[in-house]
Design a protein around this motif. Sequence first.
Motif, PDB file in Angstrom:
ATOM      1  N   ASP A   1       0.828  -1.208   0.000  1.00  0.00           N
ATOM      2  CA  ASP A   1       0.000   0.000   0.000  1.00  0.00           C
ATOM      3  C   ASP A   1       0.864   1.261   0.000  1.00  0.00           C
ATOM      4  O   ASP A   1       0.518   2.266  -0.642  1.00  0.00           O
ATOM      5  CB  ASP A   1      -0.919   0.010   1.225  1.00  0.00           C
ATOM      6  CG  ASP A   1      -2.108  -0.928   1.066  1.00  0.00           C
ATOM      7  OD1 ASP A   1      -2.268  -1.507  -0.029  1.00  0.00           O
ATOM      8  OD2 ASP A   1      -2.875  -1.085   2.032  1.00  0.00           O
TER       9      ASP A   1
ATOM     10  N   THR B   1      -3.773   4.651   5.376  1.00  0.00           N
ATOM     11  CA  THR B   1      -4.373   3.319   5.225  1.00  0.00           C
ATOM     12  C   THR B   1      -5.765   3.427   4.607  1.00  0.00           C
ATOM     13  O   THR B   1      -6.113   2.693   3.675  1.00  0.00           O
ATOM     14  CB  THR B   1      -4.462   2.611   6.593  1.00  0.00           C
ATOM     15  OG1 THR B   1      -3.139   2.441   7.116  1.00  0.00           O
ATOM     16  CG2 THR B   1      -5.119   1.244   6.455  1.00  0.00           C
ATOM     17  N   LYS B   2      -6.560   4.359   5.123  1.00  0.00           N
ATOM     18  CA  LYS B   2      -7.910   4.549   4.587  1.00  0.00           C
ATOM     19  C   LYS B   2      -7.877   5.090   3.163  1.00  0.00           C
ATOM     20  O   LYS B   2      -8.696   4.707   2.306  1.00  0.00           O
ATOM     21  CB  LYS B   2      -8.705   5.491   5.486  1.00  0.00           C
ATOM     22  CG  LYS B   2      -9.077   4.897   6.842  1.00  0.00           C
ATOM     23  CD  LYS B   2     -10.038   5.809   7.594  1.00  0.00           C
ATOM     24  CE  LYS B   2     -10.520   5.155   8.882  1.00  0.00           C
ATOM     25  NZ  LYS B   2     -11.580   5.933   9.558  1.00  0.00           N
TER      26      LYS B   2
ATOM     27  N   SER C   1      -6.915   2.336   0.728  1.00  0.00           N
ATOM     28  CA  SER C   1      -8.049   1.433   0.565  1.00  0.00           C
ATOM     29  C   SER C   1      -9.088   2.026  -0.380  1.00  0.00           C
ATOM     30  O   SER C   1      -9.647   1.326  -1.237  1.00  0.00           O
ATOM     31  CB  SER C   1      -8.677   1.145   1.931  1.00  0.00           C
ATOM     32  OG  SER C   1      -9.779   0.283   1.810  1.00  0.00           O
TER      33      SER C   1
ATOM     34  N   LYS D   1      -7.688   2.360  -4.168  1.00  0.00           N
ATOM     35  CA  LYS D   1      -7.520   1.072  -4.869  1.00  0.00           C
ATOM     36  C   LYS D   1      -8.801   0.654  -5.578  1.00  0.00           C
ATOM     37  O   LYS D   1      -8.764  -0.116  -6.539  1.00  0.00           O
ATOM     38  CB  LYS D   1      -7.067  -0.015  -3.886  1.00  0.00           C
ATOM     39  CG  LYS D   1      -5.583   0.050  -3.546  1.00  0.00           C
ATOM     40  CD  LYS D   1      -5.095  -1.179  -2.807  1.00  0.00           C
ATOM     41  CE  LYS D   1      -5.611  -1.258  -1.403  1.00  0.00           C
ATOM     42  NZ  LYS D   1      -5.002  -2.388  -0.658  1.00  0.00           N
ATOM     43  N   THR D   2      -9.950   1.151  -5.109  1.00  0.00           N
ATOM     44  CA  THR D   2     -11.232   0.806  -5.738  1.00  0.00           C
ATOM     45  C   THR D   2     -11.586   1.769  -6.865  1.00  0.00           C
ATOM     46  O   THR D   2     -12.543   1.525  -7.613  1.00  0.00           O
ATOM     47  CB  THR D   2     -12.368   0.815  -4.698  1.00  0.00           C
ATOM     48  OG1 THR D   2     -12.577   2.162  -4.236  1.00  0.00           O
ATOM     49  CG2 THR D   2     -12.036  -0.082  -3.523  1.00  0.00           C
TER      50      THR D   2
END
Length: 451
Positions: free
Chosen positions: A301, A424-425, A428, A431-432
């Motif tokens: 990440d 981190t958020k 996440s 990535k979508t």
Amino acid sequence: MNVSLQNIDKVSALLTVKLEKADYQEKVDKSLKNFRQKAQIPGFRKGMVPMSLVKKMYGKSVLAEEVNKLLSDSVYKYIQDNKVNILGEPLPNEDKQKAIDFDTMEEFEFLFDIALAPEFKAEVAADDKVDYYTIDVTEEMVDNQVKAYTQRNGKYEKVDAYADNDMLKGLLAELDAEGNTKEGGIQVEGAVMMPAYMKNDDQKAIFANAKVNDVLVFNPYTAWDGNAAELSSLLKVDKEAAAEMKSNFSFQVEEITRFVAGELNQEIFDQVFGEGVVKTEEEFRAKVKEVIANQFVADSDYKFLLDVRKMLMEKVGKLEFPDALLKRIMRLNNQDKDEKFVEDNYDKSIEELTWHLIKEQLVKANDIKVEQDDILNMAKETTRAQFAQYGMLSVPEEILDNYAKEMLKKKESIEGLVNRVVETKLASALKTQVTLENKNISAADFNKMFE
């Protein structure tokens, strides 16, 4: 009171604050009354000092303090209420600001230079292709981790013959030129050494297959390549003397100790993952592989965000900044540095500032918020990862909570944890939204990308 903002150009403005006597007088009077009540001046009872004397003694300093408080509050409120996107802090204008005299003036005008953030749009879309690296977990990695677990449950055993990595204990004695024990020479009883750590292969070979009671002749200076620290520790002399000690020594083997790793059994399974979670070696290895893979996700990440950063920096292009004003701010924040420091580091600071502004937009667009539970959970995950480095994978929640709460007592730790939660958020979410170009890669090749 009047506060106004005049744009000089797209990225800089002049903030003007005008204060009249009515804006501050009530607060000045209240503050002076407090001084009068507390003042202890010879010749007057407490609280009975004439107000005229209080004003003479404290009036100017109280006026300056109250004006500065009101000024600071009004500037902050204006920026907040009008959603002015500023960079750094407002700085007093150096050209148009008139001198302030608290002895004679009742109305004040303050001018501030404001650095404005450039306007731009940062966004990602499905058309954006970004590499995402999945680090391969090899059988060698699993083997090494399993070996680490079994070694922690290992023990030392006495053996009769030496093998590589065994530990020897015995009588060490300095020899003379004829190979006899030197009279008055160095002797060390119970000397301990591991020939495997010798630097010289020929000297190391002398101890191959050595047995208890064997007497071997070797040269410590040659064996450890003249390392004074090693020789001092072995021969029990100071480093200066050790560096000159080139004699041969005899070593009578009294004891050979070997470390024997523990067996991979249910006891280890339970120690690592908790009682009854895994019951076979196959399940254990699979679980170890899963843990290693999860540890690599954070690295993947991190690289993903670096690549997103590069892509968006290229998309956004070179932004316009108020360079002179930002350099002034940079100088004020680094007063212990010279002018060259600002010139040498300005471009890098603008690059970091650009990414900071881009990231702010992404965080806002994805409605990313950091709650107290997020920070606590990240502290626990950080603690869990630290324990995992030592092979402790089933740490009780109570211990994780205690360690996490200790981390949260330090301001710098909280700031770091908040940043990690945000990243981190953000990773996440992004990535979508982009098209991931999934790539498998070895840990060695992955690490090379950061060299």
